[in-house]
Design an enzyme around this catalytic site. Sequence first.
Site, PDB file in Angstrom:
ATOM      1  N   LYS A  41      66.152 -24.522  12.348  1.00  0.00           N
ATOM      2  CA  LYS A  41      65.730 -25.672  13.012  1.00  0.00           C
ATOM      3  C   LYS A  41      65.454 -25.664  14.388  1.00  0.00           C
ATOM      4  CE  LYS A  41      69.493 -27.299  10.049  1.00  0.00           C
ATOM      5  NZ  LYS A  41      70.819 -27.638   9.907  1.00  0.00           N
ATOM      6  N   GLY A  42      65.720 -24.488  15.124  1.00  0.00           N
ATOM      7  CA  GLY A  42      65.653 -24.238  16.883  1.00  0.00           C
ATOM      8  C   GLY A  42      64.418 -24.639  17.406  1.00  0.00           C
ATOM      9  N   GLU A  97      59.179 -20.051  18.046  1.00  0.00           N
ATOM     10  CA  GLU A  97      60.755 -19.637  17.826  1.00  0.00           C
ATOM     11  C   GLU A  97      61.504 -20.329  19.148  1.00  0.00           C
ATOM     12  OE1 GLU A  97      63.314 -19.830  16.406  1.00  0.00           O
ATOM     13  OE2 GLU A  97      64.305 -18.000  15.873  1.00  0.00           O
ATOM     14  N   ASP A 101      66.861 -13.502  20.970  1.00  0.00           N
ATOM     15  CA  ASP A 101      68.388 -12.760  21.608  1.00  0.00           C
ATOM     16  C   ASP A 101      68.360 -11.286  21.296  1.00  0.00           C
ATOM     17  OD1 ASP A 101      71.005 -13.165  22.642  1.00  0.00           O
ATOM     18  OD2 ASP A 101      71.466 -13.518  20.592  1.00  0.00           O
ATOM     19  N   LYS A 129      66.325 -13.741  26.100  1.00  0.00           N
ATOM     20  CA  LYS A 129      67.563 -13.114  26.814  1.00  0.00           C
ATOM     21  C   LYS A 129      67.426 -11.616  26.784  1.00  0.00           C
ATOM     22  CE  LYS A 129      70.838 -15.976  24.609  1.00  0.00           C
ATOM     23  NZ  LYS A 129      72.180 -16.320  24.218  1.00  0.00           N
TER      24      LYS A 129
HETATM   25  P1  IMP Z   1      68.328 -12.954  17.166  1.00  0.00           P
HETATM   26  O1  IMP Z   1      69.611 -12.512  17.807  1.00  0.00           O
HETATM   27  O2  IMP Z   1      67.481 -12.663  18.268  1.00  0.00           O
HETATM   28  O3  IMP Z   1      68.217 -12.603  15.915  1.00  0.00           O
HETATM   29  O4  IMP Z   1      68.523 -14.728  17.393  1.00  0.00           O
HETATM   30  C1  IMP Z   1      68.739 -15.152  16.073  1.00  0.00           C
HETATM   31  C2  IMP Z   1      68.913 -16.795  16.492  1.00  0.00           C
HETATM   32  O5  IMP Z   1      70.174 -16.864  17.049  1.00  0.00           O
HETATM   33  C3  IMP Z   1      67.884 -17.356  17.495  1.00  0.00           C
HETATM   34  O6  IMP Z   1      66.616 -17.721  16.866  1.00  0.00           O
HETATM   35  C4  IMP Z   1      68.515 -18.751  17.792  1.00  0.00           C
HETATM   36  O7  IMP Z   1      68.331 -19.597  16.648  1.00  0.00           O
HETATM   37  C5  IMP Z   1      70.065 -18.373  17.694  1.00  0.00           C
HETATM   38  N1  IMP Z   1      70.407 -17.925  19.119  1.00  0.00           N
HETATM   39  C6  IMP Z   1      70.597 -16.937  19.879  1.00  0.00           C
HETATM   40  N2  IMP Z   1      71.029 -17.201  21.122  1.00  0.00           N
HETATM   41  C7  IMP Z   1      71.112 -18.460  21.346  1.00  0.00           C
HETATM   42  C8  IMP Z   1      71.668 -19.473  22.075  1.00  0.00           C
HETATM   43  O8  IMP Z   1      71.854 -18.889  23.397  1.00  0.00           O
HETATM   44  N3  IMP Z   1      72.011 -20.721  21.827  1.00  0.00           N
HETATM   45  C9  IMP Z   1      71.563 -21.094  20.649  1.00  0.00           C
HETATM   46  N4  IMP Z   1      71.055 -20.286  19.804  1.00  0.00           N
HETATM   47  C10 IMP Z   1      70.855 -19.298  19.940  1.00  0.00           C
HETATM   48 MG    MG Z   2      66.393 -19.797  15.896  1.00  0.00          MG
END
Ligand code: IMP
Ligand code: MG
Length: 175
Positions: A41-42, A97, A101, A129
């Site tokens: 949803k983000g 997206e 992270d 990040k």
């Molecule tokens: P990944 O760790 O890069 O696979 O991130 C997965 C998902 O985690 C991202 O698409 C976001 O939806 C969520 N996410 C990562 N960091 C944050 C944050 O600081 N706040 C809210 N959602 C986050």
């Molecule tokens: Mg996301």
Amino acid sequence: MAERVEVLLSEEEVDERIRKMGEQISKDYAGKNIHLICILKGGSFFMCELAKRITVPVSIDFMSLSSYGESTQSGGVVKIVKDLEESLEGKHVLVVEDIVDTGRSLRYLLDVLKDRGAADVKLCVLLDKPERRVIDIEADYTGFQIPDEFVVGYGMDYAQRYRNLPYVGVVKFDS
Ligand code: IMP
Ligand code: MG
């Protein structure tokens, strides 16, 4: 434990950056159609604002991946919860997206999409990040690089709350 949200990127800053990203993307894709894939949803708030700023023809589709659940830590397991409705055959795909992270979910997603016949697949994220990266992945378009803090707003949640904040904030926990 009480929690509060501190502003990290104001509504004006985010809107201005998205306007610039839209201009850049419109230039880069001049003469082409863009197929935007919003990651639910983000990514939804960002995609809507970005799409409004793109001047070349746009189509949209949605996909949902398994997420962090109710915590602020990734479980490391990714799966598709809702798949696309339209074929990617021959399309100029731009994945939209909220944030990259660790990079795990986007790596998984881009690997899945690359076998679906798109002309090309690029990645656009509002936030990055870099300190948290576990998997080497870089977006083609990045709104802001931010420090290693858990952010909410502009589509991003903490336990499904705060998605509707019109700015990006950091959740602070007072014990
Ligand atoms: P990944 O760790 O890069 O696979 O991130 C997965 C998902 O985690 C991202 O698409 C976001 O939806 C969520 N996410 C990562 N960091 C944050 C944050 O600081 N706040 C809210 N959602 C986050
Ligand atoms: Mg996301």
